[in-house]
Design an enzyme around this catalytic site. Structure first.
Site, mmCIF file in Angstrom:
data_model
loop_
_atom_site.group_PDB
_atom_site.id
_atom_site.type_symbol
_atom_site.label_atom_id
_atom_site.label_comp_id
_atom_site.label_asym_id
_atom_site.label_seq_id
_atom_site.Cartn_x
_atom_site.Cartn_y
_atom_site.Cartn_z
ATOM 1 N N ARG A 83 -2.669 -10.533 -20.153
ATOM 2 C CA ARG A 83 -1.634 -9.624 -19.652
ATOM 3 C C ARG A 83 -0.409 -9.672 -20.567
ATOM 4 N NH1 ARG A 83 -2.498 -8.394 -14.251
ATOM 5 N NH2 ARG A 83 -4.724 -8.483 -13.793
ATOM 6 N N CYS B 218 1.307 -1.814 -2.355
ATOM 7 C CA CYS B 218 0.356 -2.881 -2.657
ATOM 8 C C CYS B 218 -0.733 -2.958 -1.593
ATOM 9 C CB CYS B 218 1.067 -4.232 -2.757
ATOM 10 S SG CYS B 218 -0.120 -5.532 -3.108
ATOM 11 N N CYS C 45 2.931 -13.110 -6.288
ATOM 12 C CA CYS C 45 3.424 -12.327 -7.424
ATOM 13 C C CYS C 45 4.886 -12.610 -7.771
ATOM 14 C CB CYS C 45 3.244 -10.839 -7.161
ATOM 15 S SG CYS C 45 1.521 -10.360 -7.089
HETATM 16 FE FE1 SRM Z 1 0.651 -9.627 -9.039
HETATM 17 C C1 SRM Z 1 -2.196 -8.520 -7.635
HETATM 18 C C2 SRM Z 1 2.196 -6.743 -8.367
HETATM 19 C C3 SRM Z 1 3.148 -10.508 -11.132
HETATM 20 C C4 SRM Z 1 -0.432 -12.869 -8.901
HETATM 21 N N1 SRM Z 1 0.057 -7.902 -8.200
HETATM 22 C C5 SRM Z 1 -1.186 -7.611 -7.727
HETATM 23 C C6 SRM Z 1 -1.308 -6.117 -7.398
HETATM 24 C C7 SRM Z 1 -1.768 -5.417 -8.623
HETATM 25 C C8 SRM Z 1 -2.189 -5.775 -6.173
HETATM 26 C C9 SRM Z 1 -3.636 -5.443 -6.471
HETATM 27 O O1 SRM Z 1 -4.360 -6.275 -7.063
HETATM 28 O O2 SRM Z 1 -4.061 -4.352 -6.108
HETATM 29 C C10 SRM Z 1 0.181 -5.803 -7.086
HETATM 30 C C11 SRM Z 1 0.616 -4.346 -7.260
HETATM 31 C C12 SRM Z 1 1.735 -4.012 -6.303
HETATM 32 C C13 SRM Z 1 2.367 -2.712 -6.563
HETATM 33 O O3 SRM Z 1 2.228 -1.789 -5.721
HETATM 34 O O4 SRM Z 1 3.057 -2.536 -7.569
HETATM 35 C C14 SRM Z 1 0.873 -6.852 -7.951
HETATM 36 N N2 SRM Z 1 2.291 -8.731 -9.716
HETATM 37 C C15 SRM Z 1 2.816 -7.579 -9.240
HETATM 38 C C16 SRM Z 1 4.208 -7.351 -9.783
HETATM 39 C C17 SRM Z 1 4.586 -5.895 -9.973
HETATM 40 C C18 SRM Z 1 5.203 -8.091 -8.861
HETATM 41 C C19 SRM Z 1 6.658 -7.766 -9.072
HETATM 42 O O5 SRM Z 1 7.258 -7.448 -8.067
HETATM 43 O O6 SRM Z 1 7.175 -7.882 -10.185
HETATM 44 C C20 SRM Z 1 4.109 -8.174 -11.083
HETATM 45 C C21 SRM Z 1 3.580 -7.391 -12.256
HETATM 46 C C22 SRM Z 1 3.664 -8.189 -13.515
HETATM 47 C C23 SRM Z 1 3.276 -7.456 -14.759
HETATM 48 O O7 SRM Z 1 4.099 -6.685 -15.292
HETATM 49 O O8 SRM Z 1 2.168 -7.690 -15.255
HETATM 50 C C24 SRM Z 1 3.101 -9.227 -10.657
HETATM 51 N N3 SRM Z 1 1.208 -11.363 -9.931
HETATM 52 C C25 SRM Z 1 2.337 -11.542 -10.662
HETATM 53 C C26 SRM Z 1 2.598 -12.928 -10.843
HETATM 54 C C27 SRM Z 1 3.824 -13.516 -11.539
HETATM 55 C C28 SRM Z 1 3.588 -13.740 -12.997
HETATM 56 O O9 SRM Z 1 2.546 -13.374 -13.542
HETATM 57 O O10 SRM Z 1 4.490 -14.289 -13.641
HETATM 58 C C29 SRM Z 1 1.568 -13.616 -10.204
HETATM 59 C C30 SRM Z 1 1.473 -15.156 -10.045
HETATM 60 C C31 SRM Z 1 1.014 -15.821 -11.274
HETATM 61 C C32 SRM Z 1 -0.479 -15.819 -11.343
HETATM 62 O O11 SRM Z 1 -1.046 -14.852 -11.835
HETATM 63 O O12 SRM Z 1 -1.074 -16.784 -10.874
HETATM 64 C C33 SRM Z 1 0.704 -12.619 -9.639
HETATM 65 N N4 SRM Z 1 -1.061 -10.526 -8.424
HETATM 66 C C34 SRM Z 1 -1.274 -11.880 -8.394
HETATM 67 C C35 SRM Z 1 -2.529 -12.129 -7.745
HETATM 68 C C36 SRM Z 1 -3.170 -13.528 -7.513
HETATM 69 C C37 SRM Z 1 -3.958 -13.936 -8.694
HETATM 70 C C38 SRM Z 1 -4.767 -15.178 -8.447
HETATM 71 O O13 SRM Z 1 -4.995 -15.910 -9.385
HETATM 72 O O14 SRM Z 1 -5.199 -15.438 -7.337
HETATM 73 C C39 SRM Z 1 -3.051 -10.875 -7.362
HETATM 74 C C40 SRM Z 1 -4.371 -10.585 -6.637
HETATM 75 C C41 SRM Z 1 -5.556 -10.619 -7.541
HETATM 76 O O15 SRM Z 1 -5.455 -10.684 -8.763
HETATM 77 O O16 SRM Z 1 -6.651 -10.571 -6.992
HETATM 78 C C42 SRM Z 1 -2.087 -9.889 -7.796
HETATM 79 FE FE1 SF4 Z 2 1.070 -7.440 -3.307
HETATM 80 FE FE2 SF4 Z 2 1.438 -9.425 -5.027
HETATM 81 FE FE3 SF4 Z 2 3.206 -9.011 -3.145
HETATM 82 FE FE4 SF4 Z 2 0.804 -9.924 -2.483
HETATM 83 S S1 SF4 Z 2 2.308 -11.011 -3.643
HETATM 84 S S2 SF4 Z 2 1.995 -8.336 -1.449
HETATM 85 S S3 SF4 Z 2 -0.464 -8.900 -4.061
HETATM 86 S S4 SF4 Z 2 2.702 -7.562 -4.799
#
Ligand code: SRM
Ligand code: SF4
Length: 586
Positions: free
Chosen positions: A145, A444, A487
């Site tokens: 990413r 989400c 996230c």
């Molecule tokens: Fe995230 C999934 C939003 C950073 C861990 N994340 C999602 C999804 C795409 C939902 C989905 O899978 O359908 C969310 C979209 C929501 C929306 O409507 O926009 C979402 N994640 C975000 C964002 C936008 C949060 C924010 O408010 O800033 C961040 C986008 C970052 C980017 O530009 O790439 C975001 N997500 C993170 C982080 C923080 C980080 O990376 O520093 C994490 C925790 C670190 C990690 O990865 O362990 C994170 N997101 C997850 C997970 C859990 C992953 C796991 O290992 O279990 C999911 C669910 C999944 O992947 O199945 C997820």
């Molecule tokens: Fe969605 Fe990530 Fe927030 Fe869970 S932590 S509600 S996956 S944006």
């Protein structure tokens, strides 16, 4: 290596996709409002997610019959180190207005999201992002990413620029090589002519990733010891720069961070990354490849809940993991260097860059760039970009830095913000500055409850309580999520508020600003309306018993859950009121 007979559904989809093509091109031509289930998984690798408006679930039409889901796409732009030009920001704003729901969302991985794009407009959106010299390729999906790096544009030495250049190199190196992206999004469907550069071809289509890419998402970040503003410990692979004589002598390599938890699966957990090795700058890409190959070949491809690299390291132990990485690296890795990791900056407010110019860090509540009554934030950012043409960078705290501002332009920048009702740094409380929330509802699909939309109210209550306690100048992180996926990185924060079920949250305490320690559960299933009140006894206890200079997270870590709960249960209303002036609490 994973057993072929036991692969998860997504593994099969990737393998049969002909390197991320699947039937995306065909489905783009039909009039359906949504992509099919398998394509939904594939398009993530191209940088977007299929979503639906959850506020509109259950809506009925004029005939009283239930309408189908209101589908749209969220397109994510990947910006290594969060840097972009004023022109690129203006292009993103224009795109969110033309094809999206009208606002932008800055993410905590230094990216930009546009929500609400209809399927028929997704190609035009991605093309426009590429025309603006940005990309969505690999912003999501089972690949590397966005690569994070400190966004502060200090020019007094070359350290941050060197680190940023390295982040770009890692990002470029780990892009998918399949031509699927340029074929589908950048090629004229009628003539078949490629209209924009993008995607490269080689004899072996994916020399690093192979046909099935990685078992899961893979995250990389680069930090400085004195400024871990990117939260390096939450990444699969982290680099902490070792600086000597104002140059980067090398990096300590960290592995195995990750936040996601699946509460129903007791074998899942958050983890902070651990030091693995030291590498010199010329060996960084070699080390990246070796780690990626280890995860590629040995990460779990049968269970996506346990497919992140943190589980491989947990199951093997760090020594076995290091030995395997060394096999791919081709020689033993040097031990990590001792380094005192001290600080974290949010880069908000005015800072001299070191070259006579200034940068201004604009705090943005939860990264939402939107015009609201009384605060025309999107308009203000547009005006600053048009009139001052600054370089920009997005922070891992969902905020924005305007860089290279001449001293004589500072007043103009502040005036634009003021005219549009945007608060300047001195008008924002410390607790708000250091808080972030994930997107959650309504877009989400995984959210079990609200986050971004309720965080401002939680903040307002906490601000009032902190003022009463005389703790308003304390610096600590509050991070909220709408589900346990983490996230907003709540599990290493001073205070983490994790959505448990509708309107109820688990409170975590005891992480740290530095991000190198996990928090513990303090209370579970706390209703939204009671979150701030549930924290008041902890804050009052902190005020009474902290040792000199101790931070909130360190205090909670020292006391532990039982002691904190004991205080909360046993302290009398009178004592609390005395400490906090709580009789005044509305
Ligand atoms: Fe995230 C999934 C939003 C950073 C861990 N994340 C999602 C999804 C795409 C939902 C989905 O899978 O359908 C969310 C979209 C929501 C929306 O409507 O926009 C979402 N994640 C975000 C964002 C936008 C949060 C924010 O408010 O800033 C961040 C986008 C970052 C980017 O530009 O790439 C975001 N997500 C993170 C982080 C923080 C980080 O990376 O520093 C994490 C925790 C670190 C990690 O990865 O362990 C994170 N997101 C997850 C997970 C859990 C992953 C796991 O290992 O279990 C999911 C669910 C999944 O992947 O199945 C997820
Ligand atoms: Fe969605 Fe990530 Fe927030 Fe869970 S932590 S509600 S996956 S944006």
């Amino acid at each position: 290596m994973s057993d072929e007979s036991n692969l998860s559904g997504v593994e099969k989809i990737k393998r049969e996709s002909h390197h991320l093509r699947g039937t995306i091109a065909e489905e783009l031509k039909n009039a359906e409002p949504a992509f099919g289930k398998e394509t939904e998984q594939l398009v993530k690798h191209h940088g977007f997610y299929q979503q639906h408006d959850r506020d509109r679930r259950g809506e009925t039409g004029p005939d009283g019959k239930r309408l189908g889901k209101a589908y749209s796409m969220m397109v994510r732009t990947k910006l290594p180190g969060g840097r972009l030009s004023a022109r690129q920001m203006l292009d993103e704003i224009e795109l969110c207005e033309r094809y999206g729901n009208g606002d932008l969302r800055l993410t905590d991985r230094q990216g930009i999201q546009i929500h609400g794009i209809l399927k028929g407009n997704v190609k035009a959106t991605i093309r426009a992002i590429c025309e603006a010299q940005m990309t969505t390729l690999g912003a999501c999906g089972d690949v590397c990413r966005n690569v994070l790096s400190c966004p502060a544009p200090y020019r007094n030495n070359r350290v941050r620029d060197e680190m940023h250049a390295m982040a770009r190199r890692i990002s470029d190196h780990l892009l998918p090589r399949s031509k699927a992206y340029s074929e589908i999004w950048l090629t004229d469907p009628e003539t078949g002519e490629k209209e924009l550069a993008g995607g490269t071809d080689s004899e072996v289509i994916e020399p690093l990733y192979g046909d099935t890419y990685l078992p899961r998402k893979f995250k990389v970040a680069m930090a400085l010891p004195e400024d871990n503003c990117v939260d390096v410990y939450t990444n699969d692979l982290g680099f902490v720069a070792i600086v000597e004589n104002d140059r980067i002598a090398g990096y300590n390599v960290l592995v195995g961070g990750g936040m996601g938890v699946t509460p129903s699966n007791k074998n899942t957990f958050p983890a902070v990354a651990q030091p693995l090795a030291f590498v010199t700058p010329e060996n960084v890409l070699r080390a990246v490849e070796a780690v990626v190959k280890t995860q590629r070949d040995f990460g779990d491809r049968s269970d996506r809940k346990r497919a992140r690299m943190k589980y491989l390291i947990h199951d093997w132990g760090l020594d076995k993991f290091r030995a395997k990485v060394e096999e791919y690296y081709g020689e033993p890795l040097a031990a990590p260097r001792p380094v005192a990791e001290a600080g974290v900056e949010d880069h908000i407010g005015w800072h001299e860059q070191g070259d006579g110019r200034w940068f201004y860090g604009l705090h943005i509540d939860n990264g939402r760039v939107i015009d609201r009554d009384g605060c025309q934030l999107k308009t203000a950012i547009r005006r600053v970009c048009e009139q001052l043409e600054p370089n920009l960078s997005i922070t891992a705290h969902q905020s924005l830095l305007f860089a290279d501002v001449a001293p004589e332009q500072r007043g103009q920048l502040e005036a634009i913000l003021r005219e549009n009702g945007v608060k300047l740094d001195g008008e924002i409380s410390e607790v708000r500055r250091w808080s972030i929330a994930c997107v959650a509802l309504p877009t989400c699909p995984l959210a079990v409850t609200e986050s971004e939309r309720v965080m401002p109210d939680v903040m307002a209550q906490l601000e009032a309580d902190l003022r009463r306690l005389g703790l308003e100048n304390e610096k600590f992180t509050v991070r909220m999520t709408g589900c346990p996926n983490g996230c907003a990185r709540p599990y290493n924060a001073d205070i983490g508020l994790v959505g448990k079920t509708k309107n109820k949250y688990t409170i975590y305490l005891g992480g740290t600003l530095r991000g190198d320690r996990l928090a513990f559960i303090y209370r579970d299933v706390v209703p939204l309306e009671e979150l701030a009140a549930a924290l008041v006894p902890v804050l009052a206890y902190f005020k009474r018993d902290r040792s000199e200079g101790e931070t909130l997270g360190d205090f909670c870590h020292r006391k532990g859950a039982e002691d904190l709960l004991g205080f909360a249960e046993n302290c009398s209303e009178g004592e609390l009121s005395g400490l906090a002036g709580l009789s005044e609490r509305p």
